[in-house]
Design a protein around this motif. Structure first.
Motif, short mmCIF file in Angstrom:
data_model
loop_
_atom_site.label_atom_id
_atom_site.label_comp_id
_atom_site.label_asym_id
_atom_site.label_seq_id
_atom_site.Cartn_x
_atom_site.Cartn_y
_atom_site.Cartn_z
N ARG A 1 0.82 -1.21 0.00
CA ARG A 1 0.00 0.00 0.00
C ARG A 1 0.86 1.26 0.00
O ARG A 1 0.41 2.32 -0.47
CB ARG A 1 -0.94 0.02 1.22
N VAL A 2 2.08 1.20 0.50
CA VAL A 2 2.96 2.38 0.53
C VAL A 2 3.52 2.61 -0.87
O VAL A 2 4.21 1.76 -1.43
CB VAL A 2 4.10 2.20 1.55
N ARG A 3 3.23 3.77 -1.45
CA ARG A 3 3.57 4.05 -2.84
C ARG A 3 4.62 5.13 -3.02
O ARG A 3 5.04 5.42 -4.13
CB ARG A 3 2.30 4.46 -3.61
N ALA A 4 5.06 5.78 -1.93
CA ALA A 4 6.09 6.81 -2.03
C ALA A 4 6.74 6.99 -0.67
O ALA A 4 6.11 6.77 0.37
CB ALA A 4 5.51 8.13 -2.53
N LEU A 5 8.02 7.39 -0.70
CA LEU A 5 8.79 7.63 0.52
C LEU A 5 9.33 9.06 0.46
O LEU A 5 10.48 9.29 0.08
CB LEU A 5 9.92 6.61 0.63
N PRO A 6 8.51 10.06 0.80
CA PRO A 6 8.97 11.44 0.80
C PRO A 6 9.78 11.75 2.07
O PRO A 6 9.43 11.29 3.16
CB PRO A 6 7.68 12.25 0.76
N VAL A 7 10.85 12.52 1.91
CA VAL A 7 11.77 12.79 3.02
C VAL A 7 12.01 14.29 3.13
O VAL A 7 12.34 14.96 2.15
CB VAL A 7 13.12 12.07 2.82
N SER A 8 11.87 14.81 4.34
CA SER A 8 12.22 16.19 4.66
C SER A 8 13.54 16.20 5.41
O SER A 8 13.74 15.41 6.34
CB SER A 8 11.13 16.83 5.52
N ALA A 9 14.45 17.10 5.02
CA ALA A 9 15.74 17.22 5.72
C ALA A 9 16.17 18.68 5.72
O ALA A 9 15.82 19.44 4.81
CB ALA A 9 16.80 16.35 5.04
N PRO A 10 16.94 19.10 6.74
CA PRO A 10 17.34 20.51 6.85
C PRO A 10 18.58 20.82 6.01
O PRO A 10 19.66 21.09 6.52
CB PRO A 10 17.63 20.66 8.34
N GLY A 11 18.41 20.77 4.69
CA GLY A 11 19.52 21.06 3.80
C GLY A 11 19.02 21.26 2.39
O GLY A 11 17.83 21.20 2.11
N THR A 12 19.94 21.50 1.48
CA THR A 12 19.60 21.72 0.08
C THR A 12 19.47 20.38 -0.62
O THR A 12 20.40 19.57 -0.59
CB THR A 12 20.68 22.57 -0.61
N ALA A 13 18.32 20.15 -1.23
CA ALA A 13 18.02 18.86 -1.86
C ALA A 13 18.17 18.95 -3.37
O ALA A 13 17.82 19.96 -3.99
CB ALA A 13 16.61 18.42 -1.51
N SER A 14 18.68 17.87 -3.95
CA SER A 14 18.75 17.74 -5.40
C SER A 14 18.55 16.27 -5.73
O SER A 14 19.39 15.43 -5.37
CB SER A 14 20.10 18.23 -5.94
N GLY A 15 17.42 15.95 -6.36
CA GLY A 15 17.11 14.55 -6.58
C GLY A 15 16.90 13.84 -5.25
O GLY A 15 16.20 14.34 -4.37
N SER A 16 17.54 12.70 -5.08
CA SER A 16 17.41 11.96 -3.82
C SER A 16 18.52 12.32 -2.83
O SER A 16 18.64 11.69 -1.77
CB SER A 16 17.47 10.45 -4.09
N ARG A 17 19.30 13.34 -3.12
CA ARG A 17 20.46 13.67 -2.30
C ARG A 17 20.28 14.99 -1.56
O ARG A 17 19.63 15.92 -2.05
CB ARG A 17 21.73 13.75 -3.16
N ILE A 18 20.89 15.06 -0.38
CA ILE A 18 21.09 16.34 0.30
C ILE A 18 22.50 16.78 -0.07
O ILE A 18 23.49 16.17 0.36
CB ILE A 18 20.94 16.19 1.83
#
Length: 394
Positions: free
Chosen positions: A142-159
């Motif tokens: 049932r889980v269709r996405a793994l969104p992540v919040s982090a305290p930095g500059t994001a680009s793609g799947s990377r901080i």
């Protein structure tokens, strides 16, 4: 197939109608089939067809609405399907992390939180990965996405840079081994801004500016529900505007950043000439001391509130938002020194903005803003033609 392409066009229109209903339901703008017909301008037959398709796809559940005393045929409530799609949202902050399973409509079904005792990226991600794995085991396909919040500059799947965590080029895609589960990474302040526009005090605003003070300051301009993240994902790094003392070096590598004038480090430095190792704790100590009447703390809070207000005025001049929302330490500053902030904010505005300055409002979502925003980006991924097609084919 008809060479005119009509069957394909009809299917596209059906999908468009279903997505429209799902997005309205997720946003809390419709709750019954009757509201579906009136708000979206659908005929009763179209509403029946759409809800039947969504029900068959385990996307929507219907049940009888409680009687409202009106005449006519009773309507039905539209609810997230009990076996419908979910997101597993992650919020990595400076001192804690949270992982939550969220359903269509924004309700949190499960939540796990841990403390960050070491800021080493591999240590933090190992703990988060264990929590994610446990929830994925429990909720399965049932889980269709793994969104992540982090305290930095994001680009793609990377901080690519999180100055205050001292992370550089950290891949958050390692939080899952499932190649079919997209990891959607965003900056915490950006996601807080998205949350405020969709579910907070900025709901309905066409142009909203959000600012969050935590360890440093970040934010985002949201236009018609979409964040202005820039060419590489760094849009909204307002804390690194040169609004501060050019002699003071910031952790980001630049000098004179606004960051260094508005968070707990500035409060401790001004009030007690301390270098704060834990800026969030220092901010709370200074705010508490000011509330208790400590003169040095009160003066520090006023000075930092003025530095924040001047910067907000400059951003309003440059970006022209309908309103400004704030979260984190910023809410405490506005509550503790409203006059100092307001005087600095208004004096920093160009003349025409002073007549009716954009209001500055405290967040309605508090500490959960970035987690809620992360969940929203997860459903943005799901509530698309490709997302729904993949759900039906699971």
């Amino acid at each position: 197939m008809d060479t005119s392409g009509r069957p394909g066009r009809a299917a596209a229109l059906r999908m468009e109608g279903q997505l429209h209903v799902l997005r309205e339901l997720h946003g809390g703008r419709i709750a019954t089939r009757a509201e579906l017909t009136t708000r979206l301008g659908l005929s009763r037959a179209s509403a029946l067809e759409i809800t039947a398709r969504l029900r068959e796809s385990a996307l929507v559940h219907e049940e009888a609405a409680p009687p409202d005393g009106r005449r006519g045929r009773p309507t039905t409530r539209l609810l997230p399907h009990p076996e419908g799609p979910l997101v597993c949202a992650v919020d990595i902050a400076h001192e804690t992390w949270t992982v939550a399973v969220v359903e269509l409509g924004g309700a949190v079904l499960a939540r796990t939180t841990g403390r960050i005792t070491s800021r080493r990226a591999e240590t933090v991600l190992a703990a988060v990965r264990r929590a994610v794995s446990g929830l994925l085991d429990a909720w399965g396909h049932r889980v269709r996405a793994l969104p992540v919040s982090a305290p930095g500059t994001a680009s793609g799947s990377r901080i690519v840079q999180a100055s205050n965590l001292q992370w550089r080029d950290v891949d958050l895609g390692t939080l899952t081994d499932d190649p079919d589960l997209p990891v959607l990474v965003g900056n915490d302040a950006t996601l807080s801004g998205i949350a405020e526009v969709r579910r907070g005090v900025a709901a309905g605003a066409d142009v909203a500016l959000h600012l969050k003070i935590d360890v440093g300051l970040g934010g985002i301009l949201v236009v018609n529900g979409s964040p202005m993240t820039g060419a590489t994902g760094g849009g909204g790094e307002f804390g690194h505007l040169p609004f501060g003392d050019p002699r003071r070096r910031c952790l980001c590598g630049a000098h004179g950043c606004w960051d260094t004038e508005v968070d707990g480090r500035a409060l401790a430095r001004i009030a007690w000439r301390e270098e704060a190792a834990e800026p969030r704790a220092a901010a709370q100590r200074v705010l508490a001391a000011a509330e208790a009447g400590d003169a040095a703390a009160t003066a520090a809070v006023d000075e930092v509130a003025r530095a924040f207000g001047r910067g907000v005025g400059g951003l309003v001049n440059a970006l022209d938002p309908r309103l400004v929302t704030v979260s984190g330490l910023a809410t405490g500053l506005l509550a503790a020194a409203p006059d100092a902030f307001d005087d600095a904010y208004r004096s920093g505005l160009i003349a025409y903005q002073r007549t009716t300055p954009p209001p500055v409002r405290a967040s309605a979502l508090g500490e959960d803003g970035s987690l809620i925003g992360a969940a929203e980006t997860g459903f943005d991924h799901i509530l698309t033609e490709s997302g729904i097609t993949a759900w039906r084919a699971r």
